[in-house]
Design an enzyme around this catalytic site. Structure first.
Site, PDB file in Angstrom:
ATOM      1  N   GLU A 171      31.826  30.173  38.760  1.00 54.91           N
ATOM      2  CA  GLU A 171      33.175  29.644  38.597  1.00 54.91           C
ATOM      3  C   GLU A 171      33.536  28.638  39.687  1.00 54.91           C
ATOM      4  O   GLU A 171      34.703  28.327  39.888  1.00 54.91           O
ATOM      5  CB  GLU A 171      34.185  30.794  38.555  1.00 54.91           C
ATOM      6  CG  GLU A 171      33.990  31.675  37.327  1.00 54.91           C
ATOM      7  CD  GLU A 171      35.030  32.763  37.182  1.00 54.91           C
ATOM      8  OE1 GLU A 171      35.623  32.879  36.100  1.00 54.91           O
ATOM      9  OE2 GLU A 171      35.237  33.504  38.158  1.00 54.91           O
ATOM     10  N   HIS A 179      40.201  33.657  43.805  1.00 50.77           N
ATOM     11  CA  HIS A 179      40.290  34.044  42.385  1.00 50.77           C
ATOM     12  C   HIS A 179      39.939  35.520  42.282  1.00 50.77           C
ATOM     13  O   HIS A 179      38.872  35.955  42.731  1.00 50.77           O
ATOM     14  CB  HIS A 179      39.331  33.203  41.547  1.00 50.77           C
ATOM     15  CG  HIS A 179      39.177  33.690  40.138  1.00 50.77           C
ATOM     16  ND1 HIS A 179      40.231  34.105  39.359  1.00 50.77           N
ATOM     17  CD2 HIS A 179      38.065  33.837  39.359  1.00 50.77           C
ATOM     18  CE1 HIS A 179      39.792  34.472  38.169  1.00 50.77           C
ATOM     19  NE2 HIS A 179      38.477  34.327  38.147  1.00 50.77           N
ATOM     20  N   HIS A 213      40.475  39.448  39.869  1.00 53.35           N
ATOM     21  CA  HIS A 213      40.780  40.084  38.597  1.00 53.35           C
ATOM     22  C   HIS A 213      41.711  41.266  38.875  1.00 53.35           C
ATOM     23  O   HIS A 213      41.551  42.338  38.303  1.00 53.35           O
ATOM     24  CB  HIS A 213      39.508  40.561  37.902  1.00 53.35           C
ATOM     25  CG  HIS A 213      38.578  39.455  37.517  1.00 53.35           C
ATOM     26  ND1 HIS A 213      37.306  39.688  37.008  1.00 53.35           N
ATOM     27  CD2 HIS A 213      38.705  38.111  37.551  1.00 53.35           C
ATOM     28  CE1 HIS A 213      36.705  38.533  36.762  1.00 53.35           C
ATOM     29  NE2 HIS A 213      37.534  37.563  37.092  1.00 53.35           N
ATOM     30  N   TYR A 262      59.756  36.333  48.882  1.00 56.39           N
ATOM     31  CA  TYR A 262      58.380  36.163  49.350  1.00 56.39           C
ATOM     32  C   TYR A 262      57.503  35.481  48.314  1.00 56.39           C
ATOM     33  O   TYR A 262      56.575  34.750  48.657  1.00 56.39           O
ATOM     34  CB  TYR A 262      57.809  37.521  49.775  1.00 56.39           C
ATOM     35  CG  TYR A 262      58.711  38.181  50.768  1.00 56.39           C
ATOM     36  CD1 TYR A 262      58.798  37.714  52.075  1.00 56.39           C
ATOM     37  CD2 TYR A 262      59.547  39.224  50.375  1.00 56.39           C
ATOM     38  CE1 TYR A 262      59.667  38.284  52.983  1.00 56.39           C
ATOM     39  CE2 TYR A 262      60.423  39.803  51.283  1.00 56.39           C
ATOM     40  CZ  TYR A 262      60.488  39.323  52.583  1.00 56.39           C
ATOM     41  OH  TYR A 262      61.367  39.871  53.458  1.00 56.39           O
ATOM     42  N   HIS A 285      42.395  36.965  31.863  1.00 52.65           N
ATOM     43  CA  HIS A 285      41.284  36.797  32.804  1.00 52.65           C
ATOM     44  C   HIS A 285      41.703  37.201  34.219  1.00 52.65           C
ATOM     45  O   HIS A 285      41.139  38.144  34.775  1.00 52.65           O
ATOM     46  CB  HIS A 285      40.825  35.331  32.755  1.00 52.65           C
ATOM     47  CG  HIS A 285      39.637  35.010  33.588  1.00 52.65           C
ATOM     48  ND1 HIS A 285      38.781  33.967  33.289  1.00 52.65           N
ATOM     49  CD2 HIS A 285      39.150  35.559  34.727  1.00 52.65           C
ATOM     50  CE1 HIS A 285      37.836  33.910  34.204  1.00 52.65           C
ATOM     51  NE2 HIS A 285      38.034  34.865  35.100  1.00 52.65           N
TER      52      HIS A 285
END
Length: 222
Positions: free
Chosen positions: A75, A94, A96, A121, A161
């Protein structure tokens, strides 16, 4: 390997382990990158962020050619597309993570502003969150989708995703990813309720005070 590379490799391994141990990513999911003046550092493909060996972290040229370490995450193109549109940012995380990924599966959300302004925040760390259309993992169209929204969003949910965020440095990107997960959790906990949101005026004040003082965000948020 120069001193700066070594330090960044250690930081990537440290933050990767920290996020893994706190359940923000599981198995071999998730990836981290840092853009350098002459290339990239990137977590390897099929690696667990919880047990990264700094020496295995991929060192790439600016165009993505492997120089040292193991083969980079498949990726990488997502990170490259993100930072191509954000020249002042240097790091991408990135994950999950559970709650942000859950939000990425919801229908009928605004793809340019997925999460409401629940806390100051979230505004201070990442601002509005975009949602990109679904494409399978590894599909280069994901990079195209990131390119469309990245200039105006430092936080993006890839549909069904997971989240991806960019920031000026690795520490800031990690904190933004963590704050995004907490905001997604609040959002889901409050489903069916009528939460009090920050007003447009309050959001504008936060953007005015903190938007041009990103270097001070970490000090002020804690």
């Amino acid at each position: 390997m120069n001193t700066n590379d070594s330090k960044l490799r250690e930081q990537i391994a440290y933050f990767g382990r920290s996020m893994f141990e706190r359940g923000l990513t599981a198995g071999s999911s998730g990836n981290i990158s840092v853009r350098l003046d002459d290339g990239w550092l990137m977590t390897p493909t099929n690696c667990c962020l919880g047990n990264l060996d700094p020496a295995d972290i991929s060192r790439l040229t600016r165009s993505g050619v492997l120089v040292s370490g193991k083969a980079p995450s498949k990726e990488f193109f997502l990170h490259e597309a993100f930072l191509d549109r954000r020249p002042t940012d240097r790091a991408v995380v990135h994950l999950h993570s559970t709650y942000a990924t859950a939000v990425s599966c919801l229908p009928d959300v605004d793809p340019r502003n997925v999460l409401p302004p629940l806390t100051p925040y979230s505004i201070m760390r990442f601002g509005k969150v975009a949602l990109t259309p679904y494409h399978r993992p590894g599909d280069k169209r994901l990079g195209d989708e990131i390119s469309i929204v990245a200039a105006e969003h430092r936080a993006v949910l890839l549909a069904n995703h997971g989240p991806i965020v960019a920031a000026k440095d690795l520490e800031s990107a990690v904190y933004a990813a963590e704050e995004l997960e907490e905001t997604a959790k609040l959002f889901l906990l409050l489903q069916g309720q009528r939460p009090r949101l920050l007003t447009p005026e309050q959001v504008a004040e936060l953007e005015r005070v903190f938007g041009e003082k990103e270097d001070d965000r970490a000090k002020t948020c804690c």
